[in-house]
Design an enzyme around this catalytic site. Structure first.
Site, PDB file in Angstrom:
ATOM      1  N   HIS A 171       0.810  -1.223   0.000  1.00  0.00           N
ATOM      2  CA  HIS A 171       0.000   0.000   0.000  1.00  0.00           C
ATOM      3  C   HIS A 171       0.845   1.275   0.000  1.00  0.00           C
ATOM      4  CE1 HIS A 171      -3.449  -2.430   2.123  1.00  0.00           C
ATOM      5  NE2 HIS A 171      -3.344  -2.707   0.840  1.00  0.00           N
TER       6      HIS A 171
HETATM    7  C1  LIG Z   1       0.105  -7.444  -4.686  1.00  0.00           C
HETATM    8  C2  LIG Z   1      -0.823  -6.329  -4.281  1.00  0.00           C
HETATM    9  C3  LIG Z   1      -1.902  -6.610  -3.447  1.00  0.00           C
HETATM   10  C4  LIG Z   1      -2.779  -5.593  -3.066  1.00  0.00           C
HETATM   11  N1  LIG Z   1      -3.909  -5.913  -2.382  1.00  0.00           N
HETATM   12  C5  LIG Z   1      -4.859  -4.977  -2.209  1.00  0.00           C
HETATM   13  C6  LIG Z   1      -6.126  -5.326  -1.703  1.00  0.00           C
HETATM   14  O1  LIG Z   1      -6.429  -6.490  -1.431  1.00  0.00           O
HETATM   15  N2  LIG Z   1      -7.039  -4.337  -1.541  1.00  0.00           N
HETATM   16  C7  LIG Z   1      -6.752  -3.033  -1.826  1.00  0.00           C
HETATM   17  O2  LIG Z   1      -7.614  -2.172  -1.610  1.00  0.00           O
HETATM   18  N3  LIG Z   1      -5.552  -2.677  -2.300  1.00  0.00           N
HETATM   19  C8  LIG Z   1      -4.620  -3.620  -2.544  1.00  0.00           C
HETATM   20  N4  LIG Z   1      -3.441  -3.277  -3.117  1.00  0.00           N
HETATM   21  C9  LIG Z   1      -3.160  -1.847  -3.363  1.00  0.00           C
HETATM   22  C10 LIG Z   1      -3.970  -1.247  -4.510  1.00  0.00           C
HETATM   23  O3  LIG Z   1      -4.128  -2.169  -5.550  1.00  0.00           O
HETATM   24  C11 LIG Z   1      -3.265   0.022  -4.979  1.00  0.00           C
HETATM   25  O4  LIG Z   1      -3.199   0.950  -3.898  1.00  0.00           O
HETATM   26  C12 LIG Z   1      -3.950   0.711  -6.132  1.00  0.00           C
HETATM   27  O5  LIG Z   1      -4.225  -0.180  -7.177  1.00  0.00           O
HETATM   28  C13 LIG Z   1      -3.063   1.852  -6.624  1.00  0.00           C
HETATM   29  O6  LIG Z   1      -3.692   2.516  -7.679  1.00  0.00           O
HETATM   30  P1  LIG Z   1      -2.905   3.611  -8.506  1.00  0.00           P
HETATM   31  O7  LIG Z   1      -3.840   4.098  -9.550  1.00  0.00           O
HETATM   32  O8  LIG Z   1      -2.303   4.577  -7.572  1.00  0.00           O
HETATM   33  O9  LIG Z   1      -1.671   2.844  -9.176  1.00  0.00           O
HETATM   34  P2  LIG Z   1      -1.653   1.533 -10.059  1.00  0.00           P
HETATM   35  O10 LIG Z   1      -2.951   0.813  -9.992  1.00  0.00           O
HETATM   36  O11 LIG Z   1      -0.431   0.786  -9.685  1.00  0.00           O
HETATM   37  O12 LIG Z   1      -1.542   2.088 -11.552  1.00  0.00           O
HETATM   38  C14 LIG Z   1      -0.433   2.719 -12.100  1.00  0.00           C
HETATM   39  C15 LIG Z   1      -0.420   2.363 -13.586  1.00  0.00           C
HETATM   40  O13 LIG Z   1       0.422   3.266 -14.271  1.00  0.00           O
HETATM   41  C16 LIG Z   1       1.232   2.554 -15.175  1.00  0.00           C
HETATM   42  N5  LIG Z   1       2.440   3.353 -15.358  1.00  0.00           N
HETATM   43  C17 LIG Z   1       3.341   3.681 -14.416  1.00  0.00           C
HETATM   44  N6  LIG Z   1       4.305   4.471 -14.947  1.00  0.00           N
HETATM   45  C18 LIG Z   1       3.980   4.631 -16.245  1.00  0.00           C
HETATM   46  C19 LIG Z   1       4.596   5.336 -17.314  1.00  0.00           C
HETATM   47  N7  LIG Z   1       5.723   6.047 -17.134  1.00  0.00           N
HETATM   48  N8  LIG Z   1       4.016   5.285 -18.546  1.00  0.00           N
HETATM   49  C20 LIG Z   1       2.859   4.594 -18.731  1.00  0.00           C
HETATM   50  N9  LIG Z   1       2.247   3.905 -17.751  1.00  0.00           N
HETATM   51  C21 LIG Z   1       2.798   3.929 -16.519  1.00  0.00           C
HETATM   52  C22 LIG Z   1       1.491   1.244 -14.452  1.00  0.00           C
HETATM   53  O14 LIG Z   1       1.950   0.245 -15.334  1.00  0.00           O
HETATM   54  C23 LIG Z   1       0.131   0.967 -13.856  1.00  0.00           C
HETATM   55  O15 LIG Z   1      -0.707   0.284 -14.750  1.00  0.00           O
HETATM   56  C24 LIG Z   1      -2.533  -4.258  -3.497  1.00  0.00           C
HETATM   57  C25 LIG Z   1      -1.461  -3.977  -4.338  1.00  0.00           C
HETATM   58  C26 LIG Z   1      -0.607  -5.000  -4.749  1.00  0.00           C
HETATM   59  C27 LIG Z   1       0.536  -4.672  -5.667  1.00  0.00           C
END
Ligand SMILES: Cc1cc2nc3c(=O)[nH]c(=O)nc-3n(C[C@H](O)[C@H](O)[C@H](O)COP(=O)(O)OP(=O)(O)OC[C@H]3O[C@@H](n4cnc5c(N)ncnc54)[C@H](O)[C@@H]3O)c2cc1C
Length: 539
Positions: free
Chosen positions: A476
């Site tokens: 997280h």
């Molecule tokens: C293994 C794991 C288990 C988890 N379990 C849970 C759970 O059970 N419940 C829960 O609520 N949360 C859970 N989480 C946390 C939750 O999934 C994340 O907090 C949330 O998905 C983050 O969202 P975000 O949009 O910030 O980033 P992300 O969903 O990580 O999205 C970022 C995206 O941007 C893309 N990206 C990054 N840099 C670039 C670039 N330069 N150019 C183009 N694309 C790029 C990445 O490839 C990715 O697709 C878990 C996370 C993980 C990894």
């Protein structure tokens, strides 16, 4: 900063970087009225890996490099110098395509604290409508839940006897039973809810992109790595990205929205000249704006797992280690979408306080009817189950800094787990309380012994050593482009990068601090609210 010569130049109203939890919401909402053109850039591939869509498939994706950035922290000083593995989704849906599927929003007080820190519009009453707007809750709508939204929230598909016994045991220690951790109060014990529908994962890509991808005003580009934001003065003008070896550029008429997640968003800002000036200069990057807070204040939830040997062959270990039961489980899932393959990263759990002086719980327990040495690795050959302690509001703060000007180089990640006395004490007390639950009468018939840390680990000092030796992440990371008004805040309450025009950050990195739960629901709420603000500005 001068743009480098890019082969193809595209132009859109909005360019969204990152198709993760937040990026998918933005792409859907901003393209919905048909008035604006939207480009969604994703570094990873389409979400065609079958294991993405099977809930328990997350176990297979921890180390699947085709869909995972697979980061490592620097050696953690308080964890015996160990590096901690940090999986992150690199695929449509981002981390919501590889996460543990638990739907836990955090506490009302988390958001009220955000507002108290000067972030008007982010108190619980302000954000609740966006949680509800996103949601399609299986139990129907009420004061706390919505229906008809893109994101299905379901009750557990496989409420097994062991997970129910954990709830009964926790109740025996005095915790109230709680059938909705996202309702009036989080405290207590019960089953988790998950982002699934009919036994399939509902990633942000499934929930938000599938219905939108046919729109002519939405273009989705995968395997497209954004390398830098191009500025004219202090106005963000275009995104430069690399796809299939070619350098391309997308201009944004209205806004560029960075949704790369808590590690990649600050990395992209730093690569683009927005970040701590001394760091950028050291790597030969022209400084657009000295913003010391970019990459500052990194936070994460640590987890410390207790592993138990079970007296009955009813755990997932027993299924996985028995070829016939394994095949039957696969057949059950294929035919009915039920059974152990629908298990998320916790079946039941608990929220409790390690100190009666606290007003809300500071520990979350995830209970799992299986056991393994490390998440994502082989399950134990014995019948086993796991319960972990996760401190909800750690004080420890880390940082994210680029290692070089190369956009493909992994950044330097320091979380500094356990670097304050409060955090060390909360983990030790949490383990002691969890042990009481695990030895309560309702679980006794299922327990042979505690395998890890085991009966020899008793004193506070021994428990702390165990935390240092075994503690890892619960995935997280947040707050590296934190919202606020202080000198280290990166975005304002409308998520615009302070001092820069035409650029917003929308993802887990903007959280003022960690919420007391699993972060996906909060990220989706943030992106729902951001979409509204962006569309208001466009009027
Ligand atoms: C293994 C794991 C288990 C988890 N379990 C849970 C759970 O059970 N419940 C829960 O609520 N949360 C859970 N989480 C946390 C939750 O999934 C994340 O907090 C949330 O998905 C983050 O969202 P975000 O949009 O910030 O980033 P992300 O969903 O990580 O999205 C970022 C995206 O941007 C893309 N990206 C990054 N840099 C670039 C670039 N330069 N150019 C183009 N694309 C790029 C990445 O490839 C990715 O697709 C878990 C996370 C993980 C990894």
């Amino acid at each position: 900063m001068k743009p480098s010569s890019a082969a193809e130049i595209l132009e859109f109203d909005y360019v969204v970087v990152g198709a993760g939890s937040a990026g998918c919401v933005l792409a859907n909402r901003l393209s919905a009225n048909g008035k604006h053109s939207v480009l969604l850039l994703e570094a990873g591939p389409k979400d065609t890996n079958l294991w993405i869509h099977v809930p328990l498939g997350y176990g297979r994706l921890f180390k699947e490099k085709t869909v995972n950035w697979m980061y490592q922290t620097e050696p953690e000083p308080e964890l015996d110098g160990r590096r901690v593995f940090q999986p992150r989704g690199k695929v449509l849906g981002g981390s919501s395509s590889i996460n543990g599927l638990l739907y836990v929003r955090g506490q009302h007080e988390d958001y009220d604290r955000w507002r108290q820190r000067g972030n008007n519009g982010w108190g619980y009453d302000d954000v609740l409508p966006y949680f509800k707007k996103a949601e399609d809750h299986c139990r129907g709508g009420d004061e706390f839940h919505g229906t008809g939204g893109p994101l299905p929230v379901s009750d557990l598909g496989h409420p097994d006897a062991l997970s129910a016994a954990f709830i009964a045991a926790a109740a025996e220690t005095g915790l109230p039973k709680n059938c909705d951790f996202n309702g009036a109060s989080q405290e207590g014990t019960g089953f988790f809810q998950t982002t699934t529908r009919h036994g399939r994962r509902a990633s942000a890509a499934v929930a938000y992109l599938r219905s939108a991808r046919g729109r002519t005003n939405l273009r989705i580009e995968t395997q497209a790595l954004a390398q830098r934001i191009v500025f004219e003065g202090r106005r963000a003008q275009a995104v430069e990205y690399r796809q299939a070896g070619a350098l391309k550029r997308a201009r944004a008429r209205r806004k560029i929205l960075i949704s790369g997640g808590a590690f990649n968003s600050p990395q992209l800002l730093q690569l683009s000249g927005v970040g701590p000036a001394e760091l950028l200069r050291r790597h030969g990057i022209e400084v657009v704006l000295d913003v010391p807070g970019v990459g500052h204040d990194l936070q994460d939830h640590m987890q410390v797992r207790i592993i138990m040997r079970c007296s009955r062959p009813i755990t997932l270990n027993d299924i996985v280690n028995n070829p016939v039961r394994k095949i039957l489980t696969g057949m059950q899932y294929a035919a009915l979408r039920t059974g152990p393959l629908t298990i998320a990263a916790g079946t039941s759990g608990a929220f409790f306080k390690t100190n009666p002086r606290l007003s809300t719980p500071d520990i979350q327990v995830h209970f799992l009817p299986f056991s393994t040495d490390k998440m994502g690795e082989r399950l134990h050959s014995f019948s086993g189950f796991t319960a972990s302690v996760c401190q909800l509001r750690p004080e420890s703060r880390g940082s994210l800094r680029i290692r070089s000007a190369d956009p493909t180089a992994a950044p330097e990640i320091r979380i500094n787990y356990l670097s304050t006395e409060t955090d060390r004490a909360a983990n030790v007390e949490g383990l002691k309380i969890l042990r009481k639950i695990l030895s309560a009468p309702a679980l006794t018939p299922y327990v042979v012994e505690e395998v890890d840390p085991g009966a020899k680990v008793v004193s506070d000092a021994e428990l702390l050593s165990f935390c240092r030796a075994r503690g890892s992440t619960i995935y997280h990371p947040t707050s590296t482009c934190r919202m606020g008004n202080d000198p280290l805040a990166v975005v304002d309450q409308r998520l615009s990068v302070r001092g820069i025009e035409g650029l917003r950050v929308v993802d887990a990195s903007v959280m003022p601090d960690l919420v007391s739960g699993n972060t996906n629901a909060a990220v989706i709420m943030i992106a729902e609210k951001a979409s509204d603000m962006i569309l208001q500005d466009a009027r």
